[in-house]
Design an enzyme around this catalytic site. Structure first.
Site, PDB file in Angstrom:
ATOM      1  N   LYS A  16       0.960  -1.068   0.022  1.00 17.31           N
ATOM      2  CA  LYS A  16      -0.007  -0.067  -0.117  1.00 17.31           C
ATOM      3  C   LYS A  16       0.975   1.116  -0.076  1.00 17.31           C
ATOM      4  CE  LYS A  16      -2.330   1.872   3.408  1.00 17.31           C
ATOM      5  NZ  LYS A  16      -2.343   3.275   3.634  1.00 17.31           N
TER       6      LYS A  16
ATOM      7  N   ASP B 179      -3.205   4.436  -2.135  1.00 20.01           N
ATOM      8  CA  ASP B 179      -4.017   5.180  -0.904  1.00 20.01           C
ATOM      9  C   ASP B 179      -4.008   6.673  -1.229  1.00 20.01           C
ATOM     10  OD1 ASP B 179      -5.814   5.375   1.070  1.00 20.01           O
ATOM     11  OD2 ASP B 179      -4.265   4.692   2.608  1.00 20.01           O
TER      12      ASP B 179
ATOM     13  N   LYS C  30      -6.699   8.484  -1.724  1.00 19.34           N
ATOM     14  CA  LYS C  30      -8.016   9.338  -1.253  1.00 19.34           C
ATOM     15  C   LYS C  30      -8.461  10.282  -2.220  1.00 19.34           C
ATOM     16  CE  LYS C  30      -7.451   7.804   3.438  1.00 19.34           C
ATOM     17  NZ  LYS C  30      -5.946   7.154   3.558  1.00 19.34           N
TER      18      LYS C  30
ATOM     19  N   HIS D  91     -10.555  13.388  -3.992  1.00 18.52           N
ATOM     20  CA  HIS D  91     -11.658  14.176  -3.599  1.00 18.52           C
ATOM     21  C   HIS D  91     -11.685  15.439  -4.302  1.00 18.52           C
ATOM     22  CE1 HIS D  91     -14.768  15.675  -0.078  1.00 18.52           C
ATOM     23  NE2 HIS D  91     -15.134  15.629  -1.236  1.00 18.52           N
ATOM     24  N   ASP D  92     -12.337  15.459  -5.488  1.00 18.92           N
ATOM     25  CA  ASP D  92     -12.258  16.815  -6.066  1.00 18.92           C
ATOM     26  C   ASP D  92     -13.745  16.913  -6.952  1.00 18.92           C
ATOM     27  OD1 ASP D  92     -11.293  19.168  -7.663  1.00 18.92           O
ATOM     28  OD2 ASP D  92      -9.381  18.374  -7.110  1.00 18.92           O
TER      29      ASP D  92
ATOM     30  N   ASN E 211     -14.646  15.782 -12.915  1.00 19.52           N
ATOM     31  CA  ASN E 211     -13.688  15.746 -14.121  1.00 19.52           C
ATOM     32  C   ASN E 211     -12.163  15.537 -13.803  1.00 19.52           C
ATOM     33  OD1 ASN E 211     -13.618  15.890 -17.094  1.00 19.52           O
ATOM     34  ND2 ASN E 211     -12.339  17.906 -16.320  1.00 19.52           N
ATOM     35  N   THR E 212     -12.021  16.372 -12.532  1.00 19.92           N
ATOM     36  CA  THR E 212     -10.418  16.163 -12.094  1.00 19.92           C
ATOM     37  C   THR E 212     -10.323  14.746 -11.597  1.00 19.92           C
ATOM     38  OG1 THR E 212     -10.542  18.552 -11.611  1.00 19.92           O
ATOM     39  CG2 THR E 212      -8.993  17.313 -10.476  1.00 19.92           C
TER      40      THR E 212
ATOM     41  N   THR F  75     -11.422   6.905  10.202  1.00 19.62           N
ATOM     42  CA  THR F  75     -11.380   6.273  11.547  1.00 19.62           C
ATOM     43  C   THR F  75     -11.017   7.425  12.712  1.00 19.62           C
ATOM     44  OG1 THR F  75      -9.466   5.363  10.938  1.00 19.62           O
ATOM     45  CG2 THR F  75     -11.434   3.902  10.932  1.00 19.62           C
TER      46      THR F  75
ATOM     47  N   ARG G 178      -3.894  -5.127  14.852  1.00 16.71           N
ATOM     48  CA  ARG G 178      -2.997  -5.241  15.646  1.00 16.71           C
ATOM     49  C   ARG G 178      -2.820  -6.789  16.117  1.00 16.71           C
ATOM     50  NH1 ARG G 178      -1.816  -1.452  13.740  1.00 16.71           N
ATOM     51  NH2 ARG G 178      -0.699   0.479  14.676  1.00 16.71           N
TER      52      ARG G 178
ATOM     53  N   GLY H  20       0.441  -1.524   8.832  1.00 14.22           N
ATOM     54  CA  GLY H  20       1.803  -0.970   8.905  1.00 14.22           C
ATOM     55  C   GLY H  20       2.557  -1.119   9.956  1.00 14.22           C
ATOM     56  N   ARG H  21       2.695  -0.549  11.034  1.00 12.25           N
ATOM     57  CA  ARG H  21       3.666  -0.493  12.036  1.00 12.25           C
ATOM     58  C   ARG H  21       4.017  -2.031  12.690  1.00 12.25           C
ATOM     59  NH1 ARG H  21       1.260   4.794  14.553  1.00 12.25           N
ATOM     60  NH2 ARG H  21      -0.278   3.845  13.474  1.00 12.25           N
TER      61      ARG H  21
END
Ligand code: C5P
Length: 244
Positions: free
Chosen positions: A38, A65, A67, A69-70, A73-74, A130, A192, A221-222
């Site tokens: 990712k 990832d 995200k 948001h526009d 058209n963009t 979240t 986790r 991730g971590r």
């Protein structure tokens, strides 16, 4: 019962790094494990399309990832560009509305095939982040009701637009599947392993429990990237889910 390969193919490792070099060190350690990678805003803004292409050349499935948001058209143009890079999944904010989500699908259609030879990626919606508490959602963003209700409403809107699924907490997977059906994908971060450091996540779940709750892919991730032995950490997560 999953095979080790099938289990690895349902894990997305979050490459939350500032540079390509830093991400490379982890990728080398995980070599041969067929997990997804990712790429989020930090790494994409720093290392760009070349880094994504390099991951694809090494055979990885890539979730971009970013995200989006526009205006429609963009977003359509952005979707076309990332599809040409060969990403296997990317996401847009459901808050952009149905027309914007449809534009993302149109862009993906336009970018697939042709000279790039790219396959059509899965397009996924971000519902309510979240990190947003109910107070912030009600009082700052101006959406009334519970976070869970907003998440389900966004998930249904994404499904109406034709998207393939949503990113959500594993705690919401059951209600999302209930509202949208089993084939609508739930991609769940906030994972986790037993005893791992929670960090800044608040509502976490173990990998095995997340799959039992209906997650299709888990984002980690971590617990892998910050582990003293990342390869061993990922392998033990895979072991923990093969019997689910
Ligand atoms: O390190 P950790 O396992 O907490 O990383 C989770 C990853 O999933 C991060 O890349 C984070 O940006 C992403 N994510 C999340 N919660 C969301 C959406 C994405 O934790 N709602």
């Amino acid at each position: 019962m999953l095979t080790k390969k099938n289990a690895a193919e349902r894990i997305m490792v979050a490459l939350d790094y500032p540079t390509a070099q830093a991400a490379e060190r982890l990728i080398e350690q995980l070599q041969g494990i067929p997990c997804w990678m990712k790429v989020g805003l930090q790494l994409f803004y720093a290392a760009g399309p070349q880094f994504v292409s390099a991951l694809k050349e090494r055979g990885y499935k890539v979730f971009l990832d970013v995200k989006m948001h526009d205006i429609p058209n963009t977003v359509k143009g952005g979707a076309e560009s990332v599809t040409k890079l060969g990403v296997d999944m990317f996401n847009v904010h459901a808050a952009g509305g149905k027309r914007m989500m449809q534009a993302a699908l149109e862009g993906a259609d336009k970018g697939a095939g042709g000279v790039s030879g790219s396959a059509k990626p899965l397009v996924i919606a971000v519902t309510q982040l979240t990190s947003t508490s109910q107070t912030v959602m009600n009082e700052e963003i101006g959406i009334s009701g519970s976070v869970e209700r907003a998440v389900i409403r966004y998930a249904k809107l994404a499904q109406e637009a034709g998207l393939h699924g949503v990113v959500a907490s594993p705690h919401e997977a059951v209600s999302i599947k209930g509202a949208c059906g089993n084939t609508f994908l739930a991609i769940t971060p906030g994972i986790r392993p037993e005893g791992a450091d929670i960090g800044d996540q608040s509502r976490v779940m173990t990998p095995a429990e997340a799959f039992r709750q209906g997650s299709d892919y888990i984002v980690i991730g971590r617990p892998v990237t910050a582990a003293p032995e990342p390869r061993q950490a990922l392998e033990s997560i895979i072991e923990s889910i093969i019997s689910v």
